[in-house]
Design an enzyme around this catalytic site. Structure first.
Site, PDB file in Angstrom:
ATOM      1  N   GLU A 116      52.343  36.589  31.953  1.00 35.75           N
ATOM      2  CA  GLU A 116      53.160  35.731  32.640  1.00 35.75           C
ATOM      3  C   GLU A 116      52.804  34.274  32.492  1.00 35.75           C
ATOM      4  O   GLU A 116      53.768  33.427  32.905  1.00 35.75           O
ATOM      5  CB  GLU A 116      52.804  36.077  34.182  1.00 35.75           C
ATOM      6  CG  GLU A 116      53.511  36.922  35.090  1.00 35.75           C
ATOM      7  CD  GLU A 116      54.695  36.393  35.298  1.00 35.75           C
ATOM      8  OE1 GLU A 116      54.926  35.420  35.979  1.00 35.75           O
ATOM      9  OE2 GLU A 116      55.840  37.307  35.018  1.00 35.75           O
ATOM     10  N   SER A 142      47.385  37.177  31.165  1.00 34.03           N
ATOM     11  CA  SER A 142      48.659  37.831  31.313  1.00 34.03           C
ATOM     12  C   SER A 142      49.649  37.184  30.509  1.00 34.03           C
ATOM     13  O   SER A 142      49.944  35.823  30.276  1.00 34.03           O
ATOM     14  CB  SER A 142      48.962  37.708  32.882  1.00 34.03           C
ATOM     15  OG  SER A 142      50.194  38.020  33.071  1.00 34.03           O
ATOM     16  N   TYR A 170      51.217  32.587  40.448  1.00 36.93           N
ATOM     17  CA  TYR A 170      50.561  33.520  39.782  1.00 36.93           C
ATOM     18  C   TYR A 170      50.251  33.077  38.351  1.00 36.93           C
ATOM     19  O   TYR A 170      48.979  32.997  37.903  1.00 36.93           O
ATOM     20  CB  TYR A 170      50.975  34.710  39.817  1.00 36.93           C
ATOM     21  CG  TYR A 170      50.301  35.882  39.096  1.00 36.93           C
ATOM     22  CD1 TYR A 170      49.201  36.564  39.371  1.00 36.93           C
ATOM     23  CD2 TYR A 170      50.862  36.169  37.826  1.00 36.93           C
ATOM     24  CE1 TYR A 170      48.607  37.439  38.463  1.00 36.93           C
ATOM     25  CE2 TYR A 170      50.263  37.049  37.232  1.00 36.93           C
ATOM     26  CZ  TYR A 170      49.073  37.719  37.244  1.00 36.93           C
ATOM     27  OH  TYR A 170      48.611  38.748  36.628  1.00 36.93           O
TER      28      TYR A 170
HETATM   29  P1  NAP Z   1      45.693  45.549  40.897  1.00 37.18           P
HETATM   30  O1  NAP Z   1      46.107  47.045  40.593  1.00 37.18           O
HETATM   31  O2  NAP Z   1      46.595  44.551  41.791  1.00 37.18           O
HETATM   32  O3  NAP Z   1      44.196  45.426  40.965  1.00 37.18           O
HETATM   33  C1  NAP Z   1      43.852  44.159  41.564  1.00 37.18           C
HETATM   34  C2  NAP Z   1      42.316  44.290  41.932  1.00 37.18           C
HETATM   35  O4  NAP Z   1      41.540  42.890  42.339  1.00 37.18           O
HETATM   36  C3  NAP Z   1      42.003  45.354  43.125  1.00 37.18           C
HETATM   37  O5  NAP Z   1      40.878  45.919  42.793  1.00 37.18           O
HETATM   38  C4  NAP Z   1      41.816  44.266  44.119  1.00 37.18           C
HETATM   39  O6  NAP Z   1      41.076  45.015  45.327  1.00 37.18           O
HETATM   40  C5  NAP Z   1      41.054  43.110  43.513  1.00 37.18           C
HETATM   41  N1  NAP Z   1      41.119  41.877  44.156  1.00 37.18           N
HETATM   42  C6  NAP Z   1      42.031  41.243  44.759  1.00 37.18           C
HETATM   43  N2  NAP Z   1      41.406  40.139  45.473  1.00 37.18           N
HETATM   44  C7  NAP Z   1      40.182  40.208  45.152  1.00 37.18           C
HETATM   45  C8  NAP Z   1      39.294  39.464  45.634  1.00 37.18           C
HETATM   46  N3  NAP Z   1      39.257  38.019  46.452  1.00 37.18           N
HETATM   47  N4  NAP Z   1      37.834  39.743  45.546  1.00 37.18           N
HETATM   48  C9  NAP Z   1      37.579  40.823  44.653  1.00 37.18           C
HETATM   49  N5  NAP Z   1      38.231  41.801  44.208  1.00 37.18           N
HETATM   50  C10 NAP Z   1      39.745  41.346  44.381  1.00 37.18           C
HETATM   51  O7  NAP Z   1      46.033  44.877  39.241  1.00 37.18           O
HETATM   52  P2  NAP Z   1      46.010  45.507  37.845  1.00 37.18           P
HETATM   53  O8  NAP Z   1      47.480  45.930  37.575  1.00 37.18           O
HETATM   54  O9  NAP Z   1      44.977  46.601  37.777  1.00 37.18           O
HETATM   55  O10 NAP Z   1      45.698  44.290  36.905  1.00 37.18           O
HETATM   56  C11 NAP Z   1      44.341  44.010  36.785  1.00 37.18           C
HETATM   57  C12 NAP Z   1      44.099  42.529  36.232  1.00 37.18           C
HETATM   58  O11 NAP Z   1      44.980  42.251  35.329  1.00 37.18           O
HETATM   59  C13 NAP Z   1      44.765  41.592  37.362  1.00 37.18           C
HETATM   60  O12 NAP Z   1      43.924  40.702  37.110  1.00 37.18           O
HETATM   61  C14 NAP Z   1      46.045  41.194  36.860  1.00 37.18           C
HETATM   62  O13 NAP Z   1      46.648  40.005  37.351  1.00 37.18           O
HETATM   63  C15 NAP Z   1      45.975  41.241  35.302  1.00 37.18           C
HETATM   64  N6  NAP Z   1      47.096  41.591  34.643  1.00 37.18           N
HETATM   65  C16 NAP Z   1      47.723  42.846  34.913  1.00 37.18           C
HETATM   66  C17 NAP Z   1      48.828  43.328  34.308  1.00 37.18           C
HETATM   67  C18 NAP Z   1      49.429  44.488  34.381  1.00 37.18           C
HETATM   68  O14 NAP Z   1      50.823  44.532  33.925  1.00 37.18           O
HETATM   69  N7  NAP Z   1      49.288  45.523  35.300  1.00 37.18           N
HETATM   70  C19 NAP Z   1      49.241  42.479  32.869  1.00 37.18           C
HETATM   71  C20 NAP Z   1      48.663  41.096  32.699  1.00 37.18           C
HETATM   72  C21 NAP Z   1      47.574  40.820  33.411  1.00 37.18           C
HETATM   73  P3  NAP Z   1      41.827  45.726  46.459  1.00 37.18           P
HETATM   74  O15 NAP Z   1      41.912  46.991  46.088  1.00 37.18           O
HETATM   75  O16 NAP Z   1      40.772  45.496  47.602  1.00 37.18           O
HETATM   76  O17 NAP Z   1      43.259  44.929  46.643  1.00 37.18           O
HETATM   77  N1  GDD Z   2      58.612  43.772  42.068  1.00 36.60           N
HETATM   78  C1  GDD Z   2      59.851  43.882  41.942  1.00 36.60           C
HETATM   79  N2  GDD Z   2      60.628  44.471  42.921  1.00 36.60           N
HETATM   80  N3  GDD Z   2      60.198  43.438  40.618  1.00 36.60           N
HETATM   81  C2  GDD Z   2      61.670  43.413  40.769  1.00 36.60           C
HETATM   82  C3  GDD Z   2      62.585  44.156  41.343  1.00 36.60           C
HETATM   83  C4  GDD Z   2      62.138  44.625  42.824  1.00 36.60           C
HETATM   84  O1  GDD Z   2      62.605  45.034  43.632  1.00 36.60           O
HETATM   85  N4  GDD Z   2      63.951  44.050  41.121  1.00 36.60           N
HETATM   86  C5  GDD Z   2      63.824  43.467  40.045  1.00 36.60           C
HETATM   87  N5  GDD Z   2      62.489  43.283  39.767  1.00 36.60           N
HETATM   88  C6  GDD Z   2      62.149  42.464  38.385  1.00 36.60           C
HETATM   89  C7  GDD Z   2      61.282  41.253  38.686  1.00 36.60           C
HETATM   90  O2  GDD Z   2      62.047  40.148  39.103  1.00 36.60           O
HETATM   91  C8  GDD Z   2      60.644  40.926  37.224  1.00 36.60           C
HETATM   92  O3  GDD Z   2      61.474  40.238  36.450  1.00 36.60           O
HETATM   93  C9  GDD Z   2      60.481  42.273  36.691  1.00 36.60           C
HETATM   94  O4  GDD Z   2      61.291  43.141  37.560  1.00 36.60           O
HETATM   95  C10 GDD Z   2      59.156  42.818  36.719  1.00 36.60           C
HETATM   96  O5  GDD Z   2      58.454  42.570  38.166  1.00 36.60           O
HETATM   97  P1  GDD Z   2      57.228  43.220  38.554  1.00 36.60           P
HETATM   98  O6  GDD Z   2      56.895  44.781  38.011  1.00 36.60           O
HETATM   99  O7  GDD Z   2      56.669  42.655  39.782  1.00 36.60           O
HETATM  100  O8  GDD Z   2      56.044  42.748  37.492  1.00 36.60           O
HETATM  101  P2  GDD Z   2      55.885  41.125  37.091  1.00 36.60           P
HETATM  102  O9  GDD Z   2      56.328  40.951  35.668  1.00 36.60           O
HETATM  103  O10 GDD Z   2      56.336  40.191  37.818  1.00 36.60           O
HETATM  104  O11 GDD Z   2      54.160  41.050  36.697  1.00 36.60           O
HETATM  105  C11 GDD Z   2      53.292  42.003  36.224  1.00 36.60           C
HETATM  106  O12 GDD Z   2      53.047  41.778  34.997  1.00 36.60           O
HETATM  107  C12 GDD Z   2      52.367  40.710  34.607  1.00 36.60           C
HETATM  108  C13 GDD Z   2      52.323  40.595  33.207  1.00 36.60           C
HETATM  109  O13 GDD Z   2      53.383  39.959  32.555  1.00 36.60           O
HETATM  110  C14 GDD Z   2      51.903  41.970  37.183  1.00 36.60           C
HETATM  111  O14 GDD Z   2      51.476  43.252  36.805  1.00 36.60           O
HETATM  112  C15 GDD Z   2      51.253  40.731  36.742  1.00 36.60           C
HETATM  113  O15 GDD Z   2      50.023  40.645  37.629  1.00 36.60           O
HETATM  114  C16 GDD Z   2      51.274  40.593  35.416  1.00 36.60           C
HETATM  115  O16 GDD Z   2      50.538  39.630  34.855  1.00 36.60           O
END
Ligand code: NAP
Ligand code: GDD
Length: 328
Positions: free
Chosen positions: A125, A123, A147
């Site tokens: 992050e 990520s 995280y």
């Molecule tokens: P998400 O919607 O939160 O999905 C997370 C998945 O992990 C869900 O299927 C969840 O199952 C499963 N999970 C959680 N804990 C588990 C456990 N202990 N054992 C087995 N499965 C478990 O996340 P996403 O947005 O699809 O992201 C996919 C991956 O990419 C994650 O690793 C996330 O950290 C990473 N990532 C995401 C982003 C982004 O912007 N979306 C960016 C960079 C990296 P349940 O349905 O049961 O909760």
């Molecule tokens: N969730 C949330 N809720 N975020 C808020 C809010 C609110 O009400 N208001 C402002 N924000 C700001 C957060 O402080 C952060 O700076 C930004 O919006 C994005 O927050 P999220 O959408 O929660 O995503 P994230 O950037 O913290 O993390 C996501 O992206 C990562 C990749 O950079 C997640 O998907 C992570 O799993 C992923 O790795």
């Protein structure tokens, strides 16, 4: 026929990746943890075409058992505790799932079949308090949340298993990617859901935190294509996947409200409750390596992403409202 095992198949990315793999002719297997209520909504449309296996990243034995049963050619580790605020309230649990979970899976792969190709969902992050702009594969990490710290461990353990045991392990450093399937607590989806509710008269205000944070937001459907391509290369490598454009939360808010003809200033309330103990202020990625080696580029632009998500929430909530009125 190639067999793929996807952890996190019930999540946003897992559902898009499973669809992509099916379209490419794979036999798709998913690891699902036990929940008291069904959480298969995102994969409802493909349920009859995927095979689900009970298991949990917290339970190494269950991972070994599923690997033994499926004998996959490719494993995509998308499962994680992925919500940054939850990692502050549950840092140890987040480390156990998101960091050690990756190690458990890699170790099971090493013992069962080291020929399996492995993808680790890393990520942006991990860059946290950024050391250079834009961020690329060589940019040093400085995570700002439990995280982010857990993801740094996941990244390095994948690299370490590649270097120590010759595993074909790739780490994809993905910047934020969104879609109508994004979890409701993440900021983009919270905004588009809130906008739709306000437009439909179901709510008046939307409470948010830090509007100044800037992110490089892409479309999840584009990003799973990059994930798949990483495992089809000759050599295992790590890649940054990003659009190269950054926008503030405020800009996302403005665009989403404007799309339905509303002035965001009349509806958005800033609440300290949603600020984080440490913030990631600014992220923007350089995906030049992915463009060059994977021939990958994002297709969906920021404005189109915002519109796509607002329209999907309007359709979903509008449909529900009509349904409620019909039943009344
Ligand atoms: P998400 O919607 O939160 O999905 C997370 C998945 O992990 C869900 O299927 C969840 O199952 C499963 N999970 C959680 N804990 C588990 C456990 N202990 N054992 C087995 N499965 C478990 O996340 P996403 O947005 O699809 O992201 C996919 C991956 O990419 C994650 O690793 C996330 O950290 C990473 N990532 C995401 C982003 C982004 O912007 N979306 C960016 C960079 C990296 P349940 O349905 O049961 O909760
Ligand atoms: N969730 C949330 N809720 N975020 C808020 C809010 C609110 O009400 N208001 C402002 N924000 C700001 C957060 O402080 C952060 O700076 C930004 O919006 C994005 O927050 P999220 O959408 O929660 O995503 P994230 O950037 O913290 O993390 C996501 O992206 C990562 C990749 O950079 C997640 O998907 C992570 O799993 C992923 O790795």
């Amino acid at each position: 026929m190639k067999r793929a095992l996807v952890t996190g198949i019930t999540g946003q990315d897992g559902s898009y990746l499973a669809e992509l793999l099916l379209a490419k002719g794979y036999a798709v297997h998913g690891l699902v943890r036990r929940t008291s209520t069904p959480n298969l909504e995102r994969i409802q449309g493909i349920l009859s075409r995927v095979t689900l296996h009970p298991g949990d990243l917290l339970d190494g034995g269950s991972l070994a058992a599923v690997l033994g049963k499926v004998r996959p050619h490719e494993v995509y580790n998308l499962a994680a505790q992925s919500f940054v605020p939850a990692s502050f309230s549950q840092p140890l649990f987040t480390g156990d799932v998101t960091a050690l979970g990756a190690a458990r899976l890699l170790e099971a792969i090493r013992q069962r079949d080291p020929g399996i190709r492995f993808y680790q969902a890393s990520s942006s992050e991990m860059f946290g308090k950024i050391r250079e702009t834009p961020q690329r594969e060589t940019t040093p990490f400085h995570p700002r949340s439990p995280y982010g710290v857990a993801k740094v461990y996941g990244h390095w353990i994948a690299v370490n298993y590649r270097e120590s045991y010759g595993l074909f392990a790739c780490s994809g450093i993905l910047f934020n990617h969104e879609s109508p399937r994004r979890g409701l607590e993440f900021v983009t989806r919270k905004i588009t859901d809130g906008v739709a509710r306000i437009r439909l008269g179901l709510a008046r205000t939307l409470e948010l935190g830090n509007l100044d944070a800037q992110r490089d937001w892409g479309f999840a459907g584009d990003y799973v294509e990059a994930i798949w391509r990483m495992l089809q290369q000759k050599e295992p490598r790590d890649f940054v996947i990003a659009t190269g454009q950054s926008h503030s939360v405020r800009e996302f808010v403005e665009k989403a409200f404007a799309h339905v003809g509303l002035d965001w200033r009349k509806h958005v309330v800033v609440s300290k409750r949603f600020f984080r103990p440490a913030e990631v202020d600014y992220l923007v990625g350089d995906a030049a390596k992915a463009r060059r080696l994977l021939k990958w580029k994002p297709r969906v632009e920021f404005e189109d992403l915002v519109r796509m998500m607002v329209d999907a929430d309007l359709a979903r909530l509008g449909g529900k409202r009509i349904e409620r009125a019909r039943r009344a």
